[in-house]
Design an enzyme around this catalytic site. Sequence first.
Site, PDB file in Angstrom:
ATOM      1  N   ILE A 132       0.842  -1.203   0.000  1.00 32.20           N
ATOM      2  CA  ILE A 132       0.000   0.000   0.000  1.00 32.20           C
ATOM      3  C   ILE A 132       0.873   1.248   0.000  1.00 32.20           C
ATOM      4  O   ILE A 132       0.420   2.321  -0.370  1.00 32.20           O
ATOM      5  CB  ILE A 132      -0.973   0.033   1.208  1.00 32.20           C
ATOM      6  CG1 ILE A 132      -0.226   0.061   2.548  1.00 32.20           C
ATOM      7  CG2 ILE A 132      -1.963  -1.119   1.153  1.00 32.20           C
ATOM      8  CD1 ILE A 132      -1.113   0.453   3.743  1.00 32.20           C
ATOM      9  N   ASP A 133       2.140   1.116   0.420  1.00 28.50           N
ATOM     10  CA  ASP A 133       3.016   2.297   0.597  1.00 28.50           C
ATOM     11  C   ASP A 133       3.478   2.902  -0.735  1.00 28.50           C
ATOM     12  O   ASP A 133       3.906   4.056  -0.769  1.00 28.50           O
ATOM     13  CB  ASP A 133       4.248   1.928   1.423  1.00 28.50           C
ATOM     14  CG  ASP A 133       3.887   1.373   2.794  1.00 28.50           C
ATOM     15  OD1 ASP A 133       2.766   1.619   3.255  1.00 28.50           O
ATOM     16  OD2 ASP A 133       4.737   0.678   3.388  1.00 28.50           O
TER      17      ASP A 133
HETATM   18  O1  F6P Z   1       4.155  -1.667   4.525  1.00 27.93           O
HETATM   19  C1  F6P Z   1       2.808  -1.635   4.779  1.00 27.93           C
HETATM   20  C2  F6P Z   1       2.532  -1.135   6.163  1.00 27.93           C
HETATM   21  O2  F6P Z   1       1.130  -1.168   6.375  1.00 27.93           O
HETATM   22  C3  F6P Z   1       3.083   0.259   6.470  1.00 27.93           C
HETATM   23  O3  F6P Z   1       2.312   1.276   5.912  1.00 27.93           O
HETATM   24  C4  F6P Z   1       3.114   0.210   7.983  1.00 27.93           C
HETATM   25  O4  F6P Z   1       4.081   1.097   8.490  1.00 27.93           O
HETATM   26  C5  F6P Z   1       3.503  -1.210   8.253  1.00 27.93           C
HETATM   27  O5  F6P Z   1       3.121  -1.971   7.139  1.00 27.93           O
HETATM   28  C6  F6P Z   1       2.867  -1.818   9.463  1.00 27.93           C
HETATM   29  O6  F6P Z   1       3.485  -3.045   9.710  1.00 27.93           O
HETATM   30  P1  F6P Z   1       2.899  -4.232  10.566  1.00 27.93           P
HETATM   31  O7  F6P Z   1       1.886  -4.948   9.742  1.00 27.93           O
HETATM   32  O8  F6P Z   1       4.068  -5.108  10.847  1.00 27.93           O
HETATM   33  O9  F6P Z   1       2.298  -3.627  11.794  1.00 27.93           O
END
Ligand code: F6P
Length: 336
Positions: A132-133
């Site tokens: 999504i980033d």
């Molecule tokens: O890389 C996608 C993402 O949703 C980022 O936007 C966010 O910082 C991270 O993953 C969150 O990670 P996790 O799922 O490990 O909490």
Amino acid sequence: MRIGILTSGGDCPGINATIRGVCKTAIHHYGMEVIGIHSGFQGLLTKDTEVFTDKSMSGLLNLGGTMLGTSREKPFKKGGIVSDVDKPALIMKNIREIGLDCLVCIGGNGTQKTAAKFAALGVNVVSVPKTIDNDIWGTDFSFGFDSAVSIATDAIDRLHSTASSHKRVMVIEVMGHKAGWIALYSGMAGGGDVILVPEIPYNIKNVGATILNRLKKGKPYSIVVVAEGIVTDRGKRAAAYIAQEIEYETGIETRETVLGYIQRGGSPTPFDRNLSTRMGGHATELIAKGEFGRMIALKGNEISSIPLEEVAGKLKLVTEDHDLVIQGRRMGICFG
Ligand code: F6P
């Protein structure tokens, strides 16, 4: 030809549509076999797999998450489910034992790095950019981004009506890791008055002045969109910190919303469904041509591919000369 397919890292809308794109093309068009690997690279350590058939692909196009499951297992780093073994060697052995001729890795930046390392060890790898980033180097867009932007934009639209009713400042924090793409695209699409991204340094006095200027012009409410990765004081969450500082600078009642994992959940947008389908199909075509060690990419409206070693370790970030930043600034939106 027997293909192994795995999904690794955070989930996002469009993964299942990509699996479907790979698998259906492989089975129907090329007569290949497809083995699903569960829970990302973890499934290659434990040989947790299933044989995919045409029936396994039913109902996947609009389904959120990943039907294979995912993990943040990094086989080239210590720790994880098996910590006391040579994990890359175990995976190489398991790939041989399962009889995989090649591996499709669907994932974000971490996955691209791991895929590049396995390619360097001689595994036939093709990868697909998923996040999504939207911060993966070498592709204009990754699937999942459009869906996240659509969810964040809807949230901003909803904050507008409550902000104007109460004459408040509303700060909304969106995801994006170290990149500001979701904040930029949803902030512009949602008519944000201030958009803060990690790539552009901000001065809280400018943010306060923008909000007070709006007040002078008869607009007693403002919408502030912040990316989770902006710099804050002593590790405070972006929205909480910015809301507190705005209230201090302007004296206007300010509330914060952290959108969180809602941005990653649920059904992909039609754009993401079609991007996933195309990327999945093209990944299978690369395999059929024997072109390995490459990541599928969207350039303009064309799907192409680039060598994994060019992608690994790089980030695609927002730049000040992005057209949305230029046009936004001309319209009086504060970027910090
Ligand atoms: O890389 C996608 C993402 O949703 C980022 O936007 C966010 O910082 C991270 O993953 C969150 O990670 P996790 O799922 O490990 O909490």
